[in-house]
Scaffold this active site. Structure first.
Site, PDB file in Angstrom:
ATOM      1  N   SER A  32      38.971  59.277  44.812  1.00 19.43           N
ATOM      2  CA  SER A  32      39.995  58.627  44.062  1.00 19.43           C
ATOM      3  C   SER A  32      41.295  58.905  45.043  1.00 19.43           C
ATOM      4  O   SER A  32      41.527  59.888  45.284  1.00 19.43           O
ATOM      5  CB  SER A  32      40.205  59.165  42.588  1.00 19.43           C
ATOM      6  OG  SER A  32      39.212  58.924  42.040  1.00 19.43           O
TER       7      SER A  32
HETATM    8  N1  SAH Z   1      36.088  62.064  41.079  1.00 21.08           N
HETATM    9  C1  SAH Z   1      35.605  61.523  42.302  1.00 21.08           C
HETATM   10  C2  SAH Z   1      35.491  59.979  42.144  1.00 21.08           C
HETATM   11  C3  SAH Z   1      34.194  59.425  42.502  1.00 21.08           C
HETATM   12  S1  SAH Z   1      34.035  57.711  42.382  1.00 21.08           S
HETATM   13  C4  SAH Z   1      36.377  62.134  43.555  1.00 21.08           C
HETATM   14  O1  SAH Z   1      37.170  62.766  43.350  1.00 21.08           O
HETATM   15  O2  SAH Z   1      35.859  62.004  44.705  1.00 21.08           O
HETATM   16  C5  SAH Z   1      32.837  57.863  40.915  1.00 21.08           C
HETATM   17  C6  SAH Z   1      31.583  58.489  41.226  1.00 21.08           C
HETATM   18  O3  SAH Z   1      30.962  58.244  39.937  1.00 21.08           O
HETATM   19  C7  SAH Z   1      30.658  57.816  42.603  1.00 21.08           C
HETATM   20  O4  SAH Z   1      30.418  58.999  43.209  1.00 21.08           O
HETATM   21  C8  SAH Z   1      29.440  57.367  41.735  1.00 21.08           C
HETATM   22  O5  SAH Z   1      28.277  57.435  42.400  1.00 21.08           O
HETATM   23  C9  SAH Z   1      29.484  58.228  40.376  1.00 21.08           C
HETATM   24  N2  SAH Z   1      28.674  57.479  39.460  1.00 21.08           N
HETATM   25  C10 SAH Z   1      28.394  56.573  38.833  1.00 21.08           C
HETATM   26  N3  SAH Z   1      27.906  56.138  37.625  1.00 21.08           N
HETATM   27  C11 SAH Z   1      27.308  57.512  37.428  1.00 21.08           C
HETATM   28  C12 SAH Z   1      26.716  57.815  36.373  1.00 21.08           C
HETATM   29  N4  SAH Z   1      26.097  57.239  35.552  1.00 21.08           N
HETATM   30  N5  SAH Z   1      26.471  59.314  36.345  1.00 21.08           N
HETATM   31  C13 SAH Z   1      26.861  60.029  37.256  1.00 21.08           C
HETATM   32  N6  SAH Z   1      27.871  59.521  38.304  1.00 21.08           N
HETATM   33  C14 SAH Z   1      28.016  58.386  38.452  1.00 21.08           C
END
Ligand code: SAH
Length: 229
Positions: free
Chosen positions: A64
């Site tokens: 993000s």
């Molecule tokens: N907080 C993160 C943002 C990552 S984007 C950062 O600072 O980098 C969102 C993430 O959610 C992705 O890596 C994706 O693989 C994960 N994601 C999507 N659906 C999910 C689920 N059901 N359970 C766990 N992770 C999930």
């Protein structure tokens, strides 16, 4: 790249992206001034890691953008004693920031290689109060419930019901929801006994919450990605 370049990039990020756009929580600002965001992108990441946009991390996922990380932390209203569940570890950067604002972070990622990379970066940056797990975060992490705070960093049409049940009384859940017209907004839910207060906070653009787990064998690194939050 020298460490002073990274420090300058961080100072600029905090001043121009966070303070200038209304982030007021001094603890959030201090922590984001300290954490080496580039370390969550691998050894070759330059100061571009501090730019005003989300960054691809492979597997069609993103880290993000700085402002969104700060905003979500601020909206969680952390005081320092909380146990926090994060759904969507991604790079691990948001978890690192959270870990310095609360007591303990439990974070779930569905893409196994991402979880492993995040785990290593979190050890590297000395965040001992974060536990990373591979799993489907839509089901939460019942073993450690209830949580004082829950943060979702992937969007869905409806917030998963199971997650709300893992929120402590007085607890706060923040996350992106997709509306009927396809646009997304950040919402904040506050549990008050058996009732839940809902607040709509503002527009956002997150990758979708997907169900199930991708293990090392089935996860493909990919190239395709967009620039969301
Ligand atoms: N907080 C993160 C943002 C990552 S984007 C950062 O600072 O980098 C969102 C993430 O959610 C992705 O890596 C994706 O693989 C994960 N994601 C999507 N659906 C999910 C689920 N059901 N359970 C766990 N992770 C999930």
């Amino acid at each position: 790249m020298r460490w002073t370049d990274y420090r300058l990039a961080r100072e600029r990020m905090v001043r121009e992206q966070l303070v200038a756009r209304g982030i007021r929580d001094r603890r959030v600002l201090r922590v984001m001034m300290r954490i080496p965001r580039h370390r969550f992108l691998g050894p070759d990441a330059g100061v571009e890691a501090y730019a005003d946009h989300s960054v691809p991390i492979g597997f069609r996922q993103t880290m993000s953008r700085p402002w969104m990380v700060a905003y979500l932390c601020e909206q969680l209203r952390l005081r320092g004693h909380e146990r926090v569940l994060e759904v969507g570890t991604g790079s691990g950067y948001q978890a690192a920031v959270l870990s310095m604002l609360c007591r303990e972070v439990f974070t779930i990622e569905r893409v196994a290689p991402l979880a492993e990379r995040a785990r290593r970066a979190l050890v590297d940056c000395i965040c001992p109060n974060v536990t990373v797990r591979v799993g489907d975060g839509a089901e939460g992490w019942p073993e450690h419930a209830p949580y004082d705070r829950i943060l979702l960093t992937a969007s869905s049409d409806r917030l998963p019901e199971g997650l709300l049940q893992q929120l402590a009384d007085g607890g706060v859940l923040v996350g992106p929801v997709r509306r009927g017209d396809g646009a997304q907004e950040v919402v904040r839910l506050v549990r008050d006994g058996s009732r839940v207060h809902v607040e709509r906070l503002g527009p956002c653009e997150f990758v979708p919450l997907q169900r199930g787990v991708l293990d090392d064998a089935s996860a493909r690194p990919d190239a395709a990605h967009g620039h969301g939050d």
